[in-house]
Design an enzyme around this catalytic site. Structure first.
Site, PDB file in Angstrom:
ATOM      1  N   HIS A 195       4.107   2.379   7.825  1.00  0.00           N
ATOM      2  CA  HIS A 195       3.315   3.147   6.871  1.00  0.00           C
ATOM      3  C   HIS A 195       1.929   3.467   7.435  1.00  0.00           C
ATOM      4  O   HIS A 195       1.455   4.608   7.336  1.00  0.00           O
ATOM      5  CB  HIS A 195       3.166   2.368   5.560  1.00  0.00           C
ATOM      6  CG  HIS A 195       2.100   2.947   4.658  1.00  0.00           C
ATOM      7  ND1 HIS A 195       2.307   4.083   3.924  1.00  0.00           N
ATOM      8  CD2 HIS A 195       0.827   2.551   4.408  1.00  0.00           C
ATOM      9  CE1 HIS A 195       1.199   4.363   3.236  1.00  0.00           C
ATOM     10  NE2 HIS A 195       0.288   3.450   3.516  1.00  0.00           N
TER      11      HIS A 195
ATOM     12  N   HIS B   4      -0.377   7.246   8.039  1.00  0.00           N
ATOM     13  CA  HIS B   4      -1.809   7.537   8.095  1.00  0.00           C
ATOM     14  C   HIS B   4      -2.303   8.052   9.443  1.00  0.00           C
ATOM     15  O   HIS B   4      -3.145   8.961   9.470  1.00  0.00           O
ATOM     16  CB  HIS B   4      -2.605   6.294   7.705  1.00  0.00           C
ATOM     17  CG  HIS B   4      -2.629   6.053   6.233  1.00  0.00           C
ATOM     18  ND1 HIS B   4      -3.373   6.809   5.358  1.00  0.00           N
ATOM     19  CD2 HIS B   4      -1.965   5.144   5.465  1.00  0.00           C
ATOM     20  CE1 HIS B   4      -3.196   6.382   4.131  1.00  0.00           C
ATOM     21  NE2 HIS B   4      -2.343   5.362   4.154  1.00  0.00           N
TER      22      HIS B   4
ATOM     23  N   GLU C  39      -2.791   9.425  -0.322  1.00  0.00           N
ATOM     24  CA  GLU C  39      -1.594   8.572  -0.297  1.00  0.00           C
ATOM     25  C   GLU C  39      -0.361   9.289  -0.871  1.00  0.00           C
ATOM     26  O   GLU C  39       0.717   9.238  -0.286  1.00  0.00           O
ATOM     27  CB  GLU C  39      -1.836   7.276  -1.075  1.00  0.00           C
ATOM     28  CG  GLU C  39      -2.739   6.281  -0.380  1.00  0.00           C
ATOM     29  CD  GLU C  39      -2.073   5.551   0.790  1.00  0.00           C
ATOM     30  OE1 GLU C  39      -0.881   5.821   1.097  1.00  0.00           O
ATOM     31  OE2 GLU C  39      -2.756   4.723   1.410  1.00  0.00           O
TER      32      GLU C  39
ATOM     33  N   SER D 230       5.738   8.344   4.746  1.00  0.00           N
ATOM     34  CA  SER D 230       6.240   7.149   5.439  1.00  0.00           C
ATOM     35  C   SER D 230       7.404   6.526   4.675  1.00  0.00           C
ATOM     36  O   SER D 230       7.899   5.463   5.063  1.00  0.00           O
ATOM     37  CB  SER D 230       5.119   6.122   5.622  1.00  0.00           C
ATOM     38  OG  SER D 230       4.596   5.709   4.369  1.00  0.00           O
TER      39      SER D 230
END
Length: 297
Positions: free
Chosen positions: A162, A167, A208, A227
Site C-alpha cells: 500500500h 503512495h 487515499e 493498492s
C-alpha cells in the site's frame, strides 16, 4: 471520521527489549508464529532506526518477494483500466521493480529526482501530527512489512504494498505530490486536534480514496483504491458525490470495509482548486467553522 490507531497493529517493546506486533482478530497471520516473529523483527528494525541515518535494509525472503510480485502483477492491469492518467504517468516515471520488494532507500532514490520526496521507516502507526508534519517536509513514513502470504491480494492494515504501490507511484506525480505536501504543511500551522483531524479526513477522501472524472469515465487516483485489488472493482458502484469539503471533513466512515461514499473531482484542475485550496489556506478558525456547520446540521 476515523481514529488513526485503527489503521495499524500496535507495536510494543517488552522489558527484555523484545518487539511484539499485536495483530487484529481478523488478521490472516494472527495464528502464524513465523509471521508474527517476522513482523516483530521488521518493526524492531524501524524502531532502532534514527532519522538522518540510512533507512534500514530488510533482507526480504523469497516468499515475501513473491507476495510483492503477485500483488503487483494483479494490480497492474487494473491500474491500466481504472487509474487516472496522472497516476499512470507517475508510476511509469518511478519505475520500481515488479519482481521483488523495493527497499525504501530505492524508493527514495527513484522518487527524489522526480518530486523531491523521500521515504522513512515506520514500525507501524505514526502519530497523526508527526505523520502529516513529515508530509509537509516531503517525507513519507512507510512500513516495511508485507501482508500474510496466504492472502497476497488482501491486507487489513497498510503494508509496504500500500505504502509504495499506492503512495509512491502517486507521489511521483508533481501535482499529486504538491497536494500531499500541502496537507502536511496545513497540519504544521494548526493548533487544535479537531482542525488537524479535519485535514486528515479531507485527505482520506482525496489522496487515499479519491476519484476523478476523465473523459467521461470515473477513474481512481487515491492510494487506498489503487493498492487494493478488490476496491478497484468496487469503487465505481459506490455512491459518488461531487467534491464537498464540509462532507469530506465530517461524514463518518468505516476503514475496515470498502468505502461506500466517494467524492469525485470533475478534473484534476478542480481537485487542485478545491482540495489543494483548502490545504493551502485552512487555519484553526476556518476548520472549526467547517466542523461547526456539521454540529448544527
Amino acid at each position: 471520521m476515523f481514529e488513526e490507531g485503527q489503521l495499524y497493529s500496535p507495536v510494543t517493546v517488552g522489558a527484555d527489549g523484545s518487539v511484539e506486533v499485536h495483530l487484529g482478530a481478523d488478521h490472516p497471520g494472527l495464528n502464524d508464529p513465523a509471521y508474527l516473529a517476522r513482523r516483530g523483527e521488521i518493526a524492531a528494525a524501524a524502531l532502532a532506526w534514527e532519522p538522518g541515518t540510512p533507512v534500514p535494509l530488510i533482507g526480504y525472503t523469497a516468499e515475501e518477494n513473491e507476495v510483492w510480485r503477485i500483488a503487483g502483477a494483479e494490480l497492474a492491469p487494473k491500474h491500466q483500466r481504472h487509474a487516472h492518467s496522472e497516476y499512470l504517468r507517475g508510476k511509469a516515471a518511478l519505475g520500481l521493480p515488479a519482481d521483488r520488494v523495493p527497499q525504501l532507500a530505492m524508493v527514495t532514490e527513484h522518487l527524489f529526482p522526480l518530486t523531491g520526496w523521500s521515504y522513512a521507516a515506520a514500525p507501524g502507526l505514526v502519530p497523526l501530527r508527526e505523520f502529516y508534519g513529515a508530509l509537509g517536509e516531503r517525507v513519507f513514513h512507510s512500513t516495511q512489512y508485507l501482508r500474510h502470504p496466504s492472502q497476497p491480494l488482501y491486507t487489513p492494515e497498510p503494508d509496504v504494498i500500500h505504502e509504495v504501490i499506492g503512495h509512491a507511484n502517486q507521489l511521483a506525480s508533481p501535482r499529486f505530490a504538491r497536494l500531499t505536501e500541502a496537507a502536511g504543511a496545513a497540519t504544521r500551522r494548526l493548533e487544535t486536534d479537531a482542525a488537524v483531524k479535519a485535514v486528515a479526513d479531507v485527505f482520506w477522501f482525496s489522496m487515499e480514496f479519491g476519484v476523478i472524472w476523465e473523459e467521461g469515465i470515473l477513474k481512481a487516483y487515491g492510494a487506498g483504491i489503487l493498492s487494493s485489488f478488490g476496491e478497484m472493482d468496487a469503487y465505481s458502484h459506490m455512491e459518488i458525490r461531487p467534491l464537498d469539503l464540509h462532507q469530506m471533513a465530517t461524514i463518518p466512515y468505516d476503514i475496515t470495509t470498502y468505502q461506500s461514499v466517494l467524492f469525485a473531482a470533475e478534473n484534476l484542475d478542480q481537485l487542485e482548486d478545491v482540495v489543494g485550496g483548502f490545504f493551502d489556506t485552512v487555519d484553526d478558525v476556518s476548520a472549526h467553522r467547517l466542523l461547526g456547520e456539521h454540529a448544527h446540521a
